[in-house]
Design a protein around this motif. Structure first.
Motif, PDB file in Angstrom:
ATOM      1  N   GLU A   6       0.855  -1.196   0.000  1.00  0.00           N
ATOM      2  CA  GLU A   6       0.000   0.000   0.000  1.00  0.00           C
ATOM      3  C   GLU A   6       0.885   1.237   0.000  1.00  0.00           C
ATOM      4  OE1 GLU A   6      -3.300  -0.063   2.791  1.00  0.00           O
ATOM      5  OE2 GLU A   6      -3.058   2.076   3.158  1.00  0.00           O
ATOM      6  N   SER A  58      -7.101  -0.331   0.423  1.00  0.00           N
ATOM      7  CA  SER A  58      -6.651   0.381   1.624  1.00  0.00           C
ATOM      8  C   SER A  58      -7.006  -0.469   2.843  1.00  0.00           C
ATOM      9  CB  SER A  58      -7.351   1.742   1.673  1.00  0.00           C
ATOM     10  OG  SER A  58      -6.901   2.472   2.766  1.00  0.00           O
ATOM     11  N   LEU A  59      -6.001  -0.708   3.666  1.00  0.00           N
ATOM     12  CA  LEU A  59      -6.157  -1.591   4.822  1.00  0.00           C
ATOM     13  C   LEU A  59      -7.050  -0.939   5.882  1.00  0.00           C
ATOM     14  CD1 LEU A  59      -5.226  -4.220   5.978  1.00  0.00           C
ATOM     15  CD2 LEU A  59      -2.946  -3.255   6.216  1.00  0.00           C
ATOM     16  N   MET A  60      -8.084  -1.652   6.304  1.00  0.00           N
ATOM     17  CA  MET A  60      -9.051  -1.076   7.248  1.00  0.00           C
ATOM     18  C   MET A  60      -8.932  -1.649   8.660  1.00  0.00           C
ATOM     19  SD  MET A  60     -10.929   1.193   5.791  1.00  0.00           S
ATOM     20  CE  MET A  60     -10.123   1.822   4.351  1.00  0.00           C
ATOM     21  N   VAL A  61      -9.044  -2.989   8.758  1.00  0.00           N
ATOM     22  CA  VAL A  61      -8.923  -3.625  10.072  1.00  0.00           C
ATOM     23  C   VAL A  61      -8.172  -4.940   9.924  1.00  0.00           C
ATOM     24  CG1 VAL A  61     -11.023  -2.709  11.171  1.00  0.00           C
ATOM     25  CG2 VAL A  61     -11.175  -4.793   9.852  1.00  0.00           C
ATOM     26  N   TYR A  94      -7.905   1.436  16.935  1.00  0.00           N
ATOM     27  CA  TYR A  94      -8.732   2.438  16.244  1.00  0.00           C
ATOM     28  C   TYR A  94     -10.181   2.421  16.750  1.00  0.00           C
ATOM     29  CZ  TYR A  94     -11.430   4.415  12.354  1.00  0.00           C
ATOM     30  OH  TYR A  94     -12.316   5.133  11.601  1.00  0.00           O
ATOM     31  N   ASP A 113     -17.182  -2.709   9.429  1.00  0.00           N
ATOM     32  CA  ASP A 113     -16.624  -3.906  10.073  1.00  0.00           C
ATOM     33  C   ASP A 113     -17.256  -4.152  11.440  1.00  0.00           C
ATOM     34  OD1 ASP A 113     -14.829  -2.436  12.121  1.00  0.00           O
ATOM     35  OD2 ASP A 113     -14.235  -1.576  10.212  1.00  0.00           O
ATOM     36  N   ASP A 162     -16.927   6.882  11.445  1.00  0.00           N
ATOM     37  CA  ASP A 162     -16.001   5.750  11.291  1.00  0.00           C
ATOM     38  C   ASP A 162     -15.807   5.516   9.794  1.00  0.00           C
ATOM     39  OD1 ASP A 162     -14.524   3.490  11.509  1.00  0.00           O
ATOM     40  OD2 ASP A 162     -16.086   2.251  12.413  1.00  0.00           O
ATOM     41  N   LEU A 163     -14.999   6.365   9.202  1.00  0.00           N
ATOM     42  CA  LEU A 163     -14.947   6.447   7.743  1.00  0.00           C
ATOM     43  C   LEU A 163     -13.669   5.870   7.172  1.00  0.00           C
ATOM     44  CD1 LEU A 163     -16.155  10.147   7.497  1.00  0.00           C
ATOM     45  CD2 LEU A 163     -17.544   8.062   7.441  1.00  0.00           C
ATOM     46  N   SER A 164     -13.760   5.465   5.910  1.00  0.00           N
ATOM     47  CA  SER A 164     -12.543   5.143   5.178  1.00  0.00           C
ATOM     48  C   SER A 164     -11.909   6.483   4.745  1.00  0.00           C
ATOM     49  CB  SER A 164     -12.843   4.212   4.009  1.00  0.00           C
ATOM     50  OG  SER A 164     -13.976   4.653   3.316  1.00  0.00           O
ATOM     51  N   ASP A 165     -10.977   6.452   3.836  1.00  0.00           N
ATOM     52  CA  ASP A 165     -10.247   7.680   3.499  1.00  0.00           C
ATOM     53  C   ASP A 165     -11.117   8.639   2.679  1.00  0.00           C
ATOM     54  OD1 ASP A 165      -7.564   6.781   4.514  1.00  0.00           O
ATOM     55  OD2 ASP A 165      -7.977   5.191   3.071  1.00  0.00           O
ATOM     56  N   GLN A 171     -12.740  10.188  12.540  1.00  0.00           N
ATOM     57  CA  GLN A 171     -11.357   9.786  12.253  1.00  0.00           C
ATOM     58  C   GLN A 171     -10.780  10.867  11.346  1.00  0.00           C
ATOM     59  OE1 GLN A 171      -9.377   8.824   9.702  1.00  0.00           O
ATOM     60  NE2 GLN A 171     -10.607   8.083   7.990  1.00  0.00           N
ATOM     61  N   TYR A 195      -2.117   1.542   9.604  1.00  0.00           N
ATOM     62  CA  TYR A 195      -2.520   2.751   8.877  1.00  0.00           C
ATOM     63  C   TYR A 195      -1.275   3.556   8.491  1.00  0.00           C
ATOM     64  CZ  TYR A 195      -7.423   2.023  10.229  1.00  0.00           C
ATOM     65  OH  TYR A 195      -8.682   1.507  10.395  1.00  0.00           O
ATOM     66  N   PRO A 196      -1.385   4.385   7.463  1.00  0.00           N
ATOM     67  CA  PRO A 196      -0.221   5.140   6.996  1.00  0.00           C
ATOM     68  C   PRO A 196       0.504   5.883   8.137  1.00  0.00           C
ATOM     69  CG  PRO A 196      -2.029   5.397   5.463  1.00  0.00           C
ATOM     70  CD  PRO A 196      -2.565   4.608   6.615  1.00  0.00           C
ATOM     71  N   TRP A 198      -2.188   7.753  14.005  1.00  0.00           N
ATOM     72  CA  TRP A 198      -3.514   8.091  13.503  1.00  0.00           C
ATOM     73  C   TRP A 198      -4.200   9.120  14.385  1.00  0.00           C
ATOM     74  CZ3 TRP A 198      -4.052   7.119   8.772  1.00  0.00           C
ATOM     75  CH2 TRP A 198      -5.299   7.291   8.144  1.00  0.00           C
TER      76      TRP A 198
HETATM   77  N1  SPD Z   1      -6.047   4.346   5.341  1.00  0.00           N
HETATM   78  C1  SPD Z   1      -7.013   3.676   6.126  1.00  0.00           C
HETATM   79  C2  SPD Z   1      -7.771   4.570   6.999  1.00  0.00           C
HETATM   80  C3  SPD Z   1      -8.976   3.915   7.558  1.00  0.00           C
HETATM   81  C4  SPD Z   1      -9.635   4.657   8.636  1.00  0.00           C
HETATM   82  N2  SPD Z   1     -10.899   4.137   8.969  1.00  0.00           N
HETATM   83  C5  SPD Z   1     -11.070   2.766   9.018  1.00  0.00           C
HETATM   84  C6  SPD Z   1     -12.462   2.390   9.300  1.00  0.00           C
HETATM   85  C7  SPD Z   1     -12.559   1.026   9.826  1.00  0.00           C
HETATM   86  N3  SPD Z   1     -13.767   0.810  10.478  1.00  0.00           N
END
Ligand code: SPD
Length: 298
Positions: free
Chosen positions: A27, A70-73, A81, A106, A175-178, A208, A243-244, A248
């Motif tokens: 990644e 993108s790695l989440m959990v 997190y 998740d 609780d968001l992705s990027d 986040q 995470y990057p 975080w």
């Molecule tokens: N680059 C990954 C950032 C992810 C942040 N949120 C993850 C959500 C998992 N529930």
């Protein structure tokens, strides 16, 4: 938001090797550096209506959930997190009855929220039903909250839900992705204003807020906007190895309660809550920011 922040991720298969034992997950965080993990097995790969979803098995991190590359959990991140997103506001608010999670597919955050007996309902609004379905099968430890009768699961656009609902919440967790793809709009000021409007007069929102190392422009813009909406905005940090930068951040945004002045360290008993990362000491220390991070958001 940060339009120049391109995040590239690819799967790399070692040249000349064809079996799955030689697959690496790679990644790239900014096109120049990133995280690479040896994959023991690709367990499942699928495409939902919204994104590509992969479940990978690895030695160091156990099973990993990857959304749009993108790695989440994963199994072995000590749940840092999810616990930090949920427990920090829930330990500060004196009576958190109505909680809403936007995203959170998740279900790890939902499960943490429902450890609090005061919570009457935790509504989780996730756009991608497939993420929940896959998480139930591969991350049972994260999804136990789904069996709780206080969990109210909606599969819908979080922005639309909050714009239309008449409900008011004590706590909102983003609780968001990027901020690319389906979650991009949910990092915008107009959405944060909508969340503010749906909170009770003593409500708290935690979002986040990405890596202060790799995502400087996103972080800067986000905190500037949040400070124009909420009277109290404080950043806190956690160690998230997947995470990057492993570093975080979360934005604690509140109408009334201060995350430190209104936190009673004696009220949190980690033996009752059974956390792996969060405890009273971490709560307090997480708000101490390195100088370069302080300067980024001041
Ligand atoms: N680059 C990954 C950032 C992810 C942040 N949120 C993850 C959500 C998992 N529930």
């Amino acid at each position: 938001m940060n339009k120049n922040n391109s995040i590239k991720k690819t799967y790399i298969q070692e040249e000349g090797m064809s079996d799955l034992w030689n697959v690496w997950y790679s990644e790239l965080h900014n096109g120049q550096s990133g995280l690479t993990i040896k994959v023991d097995r690709i367990i499942e790969s699928t495409q939902s209506e919204f994104q590509r979803i992969d479940i990978l098995d690895t030695k160091d991190f156990g099973k990993m959930l990857v959304l749009y590359g993108s790695l989440m959990v994963c199994d072995n991140d000590n749940n840092a997190y999810n616990e930090m997103l949920a427990h920090v506001p829930l330990s500060v608010h004196p009576s958190p009855k109505q909680v809403v999670i936007i995203g959170g597919g998740d279900c790890g955050t939902l499960t943490e929220v429902l450890k609090y007996p005061d919570v009457s309902t935790c509504t989780m609004c996730e756009i991608d039903e497939k993420v929940v379905e896959i998480s139930k099968r591969h991350f049972p430890q994260l999804t136990t909250g789904l069996d709780d009768s206080r969990a109210n699961l909606l599969f819908s656009d979080g922005k639309k839900f909050l714009e239309e609902t008449e409900k008011r919440f004590d706590i909102a967790l983003l609780d968001l992705s990027d901020p690319i793809g389906p979650a991009a709009d949910l990092f915008q000021k107009s959405f944060h204003q909508t969340v503010f409007d749906r909170l009770n007069d003593d409500g708290i929102m935690v979002a986040q807020s990405e890596s202060p190392f790799y995502n400087k422009e996103t972080v800067q813009a986000m905190y500037k906007n949040l400070k124009e909406i909420f009277p109290i905005v404080r950043m806190y940090l956690c160690f998230m190895p997947i995470y990057p930068s492993g570093f975080w951040s979360f934005a604690f945004c509140s109408k009334k309660y201060d995350p430190l002045d209104d936190f009673d360290a004696n009220s949190f008993d980690h033996t009752v809550m059974k956390t792996k990362y969060y405890n009273a000491e971490i709560h307090k220390s997480a708000f101490g920011l390195p100088q370069f991070v302080s300067e980024l958001i001041d």
